[in-house]
Design a protein around this motif. Structure first.
Motif, PDB file in Angstrom:
ATOM      1  N   GLU A 143       0.832  -1.204   0.000  1.00 28.99           N
ATOM      2  CA  GLU A 143       0.000   0.000   0.000  1.00 28.99           C
ATOM      3  C   GLU A 143       0.865   1.252   0.000  1.00 28.99           C
ATOM      4  O   GLU A 143       0.555   2.238  -0.684  1.00 28.99           O
ATOM      5  CB  GLU A 143      -0.926  -0.009   1.221  1.00 28.99           C
ATOM      6  N   GLY A 144       1.963   1.211   0.765  1.00 28.66           N
ATOM      7  CA  GLY A 144       2.855   2.362   0.813  1.00 28.66           C
ATOM      8  C   GLY A 144       3.481   2.678  -0.527  1.00 28.66           C
ATOM      9  O   GLY A 144       3.788   3.845  -0.830  1.00 28.66           O
ATOM     10  N   ALA A 145       3.674   1.636  -1.347  1.00 31.40           N
ATOM     11  CA  ALA A 145       4.279   1.826  -2.671  1.00 31.40           C
ATOM     12  C   ALA A 145       3.238   1.902  -3.780  1.00 31.40           C
ATOM     13  O   ALA A 145       3.589   2.105  -4.943  1.00 31.40           O
ATOM     14  CB  ALA A 145       5.252   0.680  -2.963  1.00 31.40           C
ATOM     15  N   GLY A 146       1.965   1.725  -3.446  1.00 32.85           N
ATOM     16  CA  GLY A 146       0.904   1.785  -4.456  1.00 32.85           C
ATOM     17  C   GLY A 146       0.874   0.600  -5.395  1.00 32.85           C
ATOM     18  O   GLY A 146       0.423   0.714  -6.535  1.00 32.85           O
ATOM     19  N   ILE A 147       1.325  -0.577  -4.915  1.00 30.96           N
ATOM     20  CA  ILE A 147       1.389  -1.771  -5.763  1.00 30.96           C
ATOM     21  C   ILE A 147       0.130  -2.616  -5.553  1.00 30.96           C
ATOM     22  O   ILE A 147      -0.152  -3.039  -4.424  1.00 30.96           O
ATOM     23  CB  ILE A 147       2.637  -2.614  -5.444  1.00 30.96           C
ATOM     24  N   PRO A 148      -0.643  -2.901  -6.593  1.00 36.81           N
ATOM     25  CA  PRO A 148      -1.856  -3.711  -6.431  1.00 36.81           C
ATOM     26  C   PRO A 148      -1.540  -5.179  -6.172  1.00 36.81           C
ATOM     27  O   PRO A 148      -0.551  -5.717  -6.674  1.00 36.81           O
ATOM     28  CB  PRO A 148      -2.597  -3.522  -7.750  1.00 36.81           C
ATOM     29  N   TYR A 149      -2.422  -5.807  -5.381  1.00 40.40           N
ATOM     30  CA  TYR A 149      -2.320  -7.225  -5.035  1.00 40.40           C
ATOM     31  C   TYR A 149      -3.501  -7.924  -5.708  1.00 40.40           C
ATOM     32  O   TYR A 149      -4.633  -7.872  -5.234  1.00 40.40           O
ATOM     33  CB  TYR A 149      -2.374  -7.376  -3.513  1.00 40.40           C
ATOM     34  N   ILE A 150      -3.237  -8.582  -6.837  1.00 39.59           N
ATOM     35  CA  ILE A 150      -4.291  -9.136  -7.682  1.00 39.59           C
ATOM     36  C   ILE A 150      -4.399 -10.641  -7.470  1.00 39.59           C
ATOM     37  O   ILE A 150      -3.442 -11.382  -7.695  1.00 39.59           O
ATOM     38  CB  ILE A 150      -4.016  -8.848  -9.176  1.00 39.59           C
ATOM     39  N   GLY A 151      -5.566 -11.089  -7.049  1.00 38.14           N
ATOM     40  CA  GLY A 151      -5.800 -12.523  -6.975  1.00 38.14           C
ATOM     41  C   GLY A 151      -5.053 -13.222  -5.876  1.00 38.14           C
ATOM     42  O   GLY A 151      -4.492 -14.295  -6.085  1.00 38.14           O
ATOM     43  N   GLY A 152      -5.049 -12.658  -4.669  1.00 38.82           N
ATOM     44  CA  GLY A 152      -4.558 -13.406  -3.528  1.00 38.82           C
ATOM     45  C   GLY A 152      -5.469 -14.605  -3.268  1.00 38.82           C
ATOM     46  O   GLY A 152      -6.583 -14.681  -3.773  1.00 38.82           O
ATOM     47  N   TYR A 153      -4.993 -15.509  -2.445  1.00 36.83           N
ATOM     48  CA  TYR A 153      -5.739 -16.751  -2.202  1.00 36.83           C
ATOM     49  C   TYR A 153      -6.969 -16.531  -1.336  1.00 36.83           C
ATOM     50  O   TYR A 153      -7.852 -17.382  -1.273  1.00 36.83           O
ATOM     51  CB  TYR A 153      -4.804 -17.768  -1.544  1.00 36.83           C
ATOM     52  N   GLY A 154      -7.045 -15.374  -0.658  1.00 33.25           N
ATOM     53  CA  GLY A 154      -8.201 -15.114   0.194  1.00 33.25           C
ATOM     54  C   GLY A 154      -8.120 -15.816   1.531  1.00 33.25           C
ATOM     55  O   GLY A 154      -9.142 -16.139   2.125  1.00 33.25           O
ATOM     56  N   ILE A 155      -6.906 -16.024   2.032  1.00 32.90           N
ATOM     57  CA  ILE A 155      -6.730 -16.769   3.267  1.00 32.90           C
ATOM     58  C   ILE A 155      -6.962 -15.892   4.496  1.00 32.90           C
ATOM     59  O   ILE A 155      -7.182 -16.371   5.597  1.00 32.90           O
ATOM     60  CB  ILE A 155      -5.314 -17.406   3.326  1.00 32.90           C
ATOM     61  N   LEU A 164      -5.870  -1.792  -1.995  1.00 30.71           N
ATOM     62  CA  LEU A 164      -4.929  -2.261  -3.023  1.00 30.71           C
ATOM     63  C   LEU A 164      -5.105  -3.737  -3.331  1.00 30.71           C
ATOM     64  O   LEU A 164      -4.340  -4.309  -4.119  1.00 30.71           O
ATOM     65  CB  LEU A 164      -3.485  -2.002  -2.582  1.00 30.71           C
ATOM     66  N   SER A 165      -6.096  -4.389  -2.750  1.00 31.54           N
ATOM     67  CA  SER A 165      -6.337  -5.815  -2.964  1.00 31.54           C
ATOM     68  C   SER A 165      -7.482  -6.014  -3.951  1.00 31.54           C
ATOM     69  O   SER A 165      -8.532  -5.377  -3.831  1.00 31.54           O
ATOM     70  CB  SER A 165      -6.672  -6.502  -1.635  1.00 31.54           C
ATOM     71  N   TYR A 166      -7.273  -6.936  -4.901  1.00 33.31           N
ATOM     72  CA  TYR A 166      -8.265  -7.223  -5.938  1.00 33.31           C
ATOM     73  C   TYR A 166      -8.473  -8.742  -5.999  1.00 33.31           C
ATOM     74  O   TYR A 166      -7.973  -9.419  -6.899  1.00 33.31           O
ATOM     75  CB  TYR A 166      -7.798  -6.667  -7.287  1.00 33.31           C
ATOM     76  N   PRO A 167      -9.201  -9.309  -5.022  1.00 31.95           N
ATOM     77  CA  PRO A 167      -9.376 -10.773  -4.962  1.00 31.95           C
ATOM     78  C   PRO A 167     -10.284 -11.275  -6.073  1.00 31.95           C
ATOM     79  O   PRO A 167     -11.218 -10.596  -6.498  1.00 31.95           O
ATOM     80  CB  PRO A 167     -10.015 -10.988  -3.586  1.00 31.95           C
ATOM     81  N   VAL A 168     -10.008 -12.494  -6.537  1.00 33.25           N
ATOM     82  CA  VAL A 168     -10.803 -13.083  -7.624  1.00 33.25           C
ATOM     83  C   VAL A 168     -11.781 -14.131  -7.120  1.00 33.25           C
ATOM     84  O   VAL A 168     -12.620 -14.610  -7.873  1.00 33.25           O
ATOM     85  CB  VAL A 168      -9.888 -13.699  -8.706  1.00 33.25           C
ATOM     86  N   ASN A 169     -11.659 -14.516  -5.850  1.00 36.60           N
ATOM     87  CA  ASN A 169     -12.616 -15.451  -5.259  1.00 36.60           C
ATOM     88  C   ASN A 169     -13.080 -14.906  -3.920  1.00 36.60           C
ATOM     89  O   ASN A 169     -12.645 -13.834  -3.485  1.00 36.60           O
ATOM     90  CB  ASN A 169     -12.003 -16.845  -5.116  1.00 36.60           C
ATOM     91  N   GLY A 170     -13.966 -15.635  -3.260  1.00 37.69           N
ATOM     92  CA  GLY A 170     -14.478 -15.203  -1.967  1.00 37.69           C
ATOM     93  C   GLY A 170     -13.652 -15.652  -0.793  1.00 37.69           C
ATOM     94  O   GLY A 170     -14.042 -15.422   0.354  1.00 37.69           O
ATOM     95  N   GLY A 171     -12.506 -16.299  -1.065  1.00 40.52           N
ATOM     96  CA  GLY A 171     -11.594 -16.696  -0.008  1.00 40.52           C
ATOM     97  C   GLY A 171     -12.229 -17.593   1.037  1.00 40.52           C
ATOM     98  O   GLY A 171     -13.254 -18.247   0.820  1.00 40.52           O
ATOM     99  N   GLN A 172     -11.606 -17.624   2.193  1.00 43.52           N
ATOM    100  CA  GLN A 172     -12.132 -18.409   3.299  1.00 43.52           C
ATOM    101  C   GLN A 172     -13.515 -17.937   3.746  1.00 43.52           C
ATOM    102  O   GLN A 172     -14.354 -18.767   4.136  1.00 43.52           O
ATOM    103  CB  GLN A 172     -11.161 -18.357   4.486  1.00 43.52           C
TER     104      GLN A 172
END
Length: 439
Positions: A143-155, A164-172
């Motif tokens: 977030e401090g660097a403005g870097i997006p986080y695309i498609g984390g596992y949702g854990i 800055l998070s762009y999840p592709v599933n509903g995670g846990q």
């Protein structure tokens, strides 16, 4: 290796040392942080400073834990590398070469933060298709660097709150809420066996949201070490609780990641001395490979309910992913088309591809990727998910999940040793999660 293109790689290493995951995220001095670039060293990557313009390469990072005593996801970075080889063989993303850096977070908060700092140092335009239990450690750095986080596992729940998070599933959250809904009508007492970790602390309320929405009492919350080598005592305790009631058959729900198989080995032996119970879990804690290795139809998973995010691996929508695996990762045992981590990485890179294409000949940087995602870009995934579009005013913003845009889960059951659909339609968990007490 068959199907692989020759690549150059460079490994960055710190002082060598042994690291040990812990609940507090303390890392012993000298932990290893490794990153691998497909086509350039991990020092200064040509053309990445300030983003990619014209024909400059696009550099991203994918991270996941590997070679630890707890949950490991080596297939995610391995597939990311295979994906880069595939797109580069076809001219790259929007005519630009794709460089993939990888990092091993060792299931440790300090090392996860080091991976994020490495992403900042290398000027990546995004972290794509990754797994880490330590969002509180790495997301502030991104977030401090403005870097997006695309498609984390949702854990972790934090992945559904960060701008800055762009999840592709509903995670846990979606998996457990959906599983609770499915078990509410068919189970007596329910016992949840989950890791004694910060991420594990978030799981009971999510399963309970599904159970209570169906009029069921809350589950017994049973903590367990996530890196144990056997769970005999935990199995006995779970069985006693699940069989304590005189009514419907009880249910035991182990959600221990890679250690779920270890738990089920102990559980198989312990259940012989107790009344019959049903088991259930979520994808990521069990898959078809796990079921096969445990004995298939004669194994401990027979009859178990399993919730997942995506269609079964036989769905035609996975054809593109399977083609990449066949051509670029054939023979790599880490890359399994049925693995939820690999599938999530495929969808995350599908998002990246559409973002880059939407930018045309313009600069590809962390800023432009983020602006495209925040600007209303809708991404199709060929039916593997609903169309994805991220806002901060979505249906679940009011309950603390503003980034959770894919609430659908599939319900599967292990029948004759195979994971098969338990119902034709996916289950939308939006209403269940809206009633969850996640504060």
């Amino acid at each position: 290796m068959t199907g692989r293109r020759p690549t150059r790689s460079t490994v960055l290493r710190g002082l060598r040392g042994r690291s040990r995951a812990s609940r507090t995220g303390v890392l012993s001095a000298g932990a290893l942080v490794a990153c691998v670039s497909l086509t350039a060293g991990c020092g200064v990557v040509p053309g990445t400073t300030g983003g990619s313009g014209g024909d400059d390469p696009i550099t991203v990072m994918t991270w996941a834990p590997q070679d630890t005593g707890a949950t490991n996801k080596p297939g995610m970075p391995a597939f990311a590398q295979a994906y880069a080889r595939s797109v580069n063989a076809q001219g790259g993303l929007g005519g630009r070469e794709l460089n993939v850096l990888t990092c091993n977070d060792h299931n440790d908060g300090v090392t996860a933060a080091k991976c994020a700092r490495l992403a900042v140092k290398e000027n990546v335009v995004a972290v794509v298709g990754s797994y880490s239990q330590h969002a509180d450690s790495f997301l502030p750095v991104l977030e401090g660097a403005g870097i997006p986080y695309i498609g984390g596992y949702g854990i972790t729940n934090t992945e559904f709150t960060s701008p800055l998070s762009y999840p592709v599933n509903g995670g846990q959250p979606a998996l457990l809420a959906g599983l609770g809904s499915a078990l509410a009508d068919s189970c007596g007492p329910v016992t949840l066996v989950r890791p004694d970790t910060i991420a594990g602390d978030e799981l009971p309320v999510l399963l309970d949201s599904g159970l209570t929405s169906g009029g069921h009492e809350r589950a017994h919350d049973q903590r367990a070490a996530e890196d144990a080598t056997e769970y005999g005592g935990q199995s006995e305790q779970a069985l006693r609780r699940a069989t304590a009631g005189p009514g419907d058959q009880g249910c035991v729900v182990p959600v221990l990641g890679d250690r779920t198989g270890t738990f089920m080995d102990s559980f198989r032996r312990a259940r012989e001395d107790h009344p019959e119970v049903r088991t259930a879990t979520v994808l990521g804690s069990v898959d078809q490979t796990t079921i096969n290795a445990s004995g298939g139809e004669s194994g401990p998973y027979e009859g178990a309910y399993v919730t997942g995010w995506y269609p079964s691996v036989s769905d035609p929508g996975w054809a593109g992913m399977k083609k990449v695996i066949k051509e670029q990762a054939f023979g790599d045992n880490n890359v399994d088309a049925a693995d939820a981590g690999v599938q999530t990485t495929w969808i995350a890179y599908t998002v990246l591809k559409e973002v880059v294409e939407s930018l045309g000949d313009g600069e590809v940087s962390a800023d432009t990727v983020r602006r495209a995602l925040d600007g209303g870009l809708e991404v199709g995934t060929g039916g593997l998910t609903p169309p994805l579009r991220w806002t901060f005013a979505d249906k679940l913003a009011s309950v603390g999940f503003p980034r959770l845009v894919n609430t659908e889960v599939s319900l599967q059951v292990v029948r004759r040793g195979h994971l098969v659909s338990a119902r034709q339609k996916t289950l939308d968990t939006t209403r269940t999660l809206q009633n969850a007490d996640v504060a």
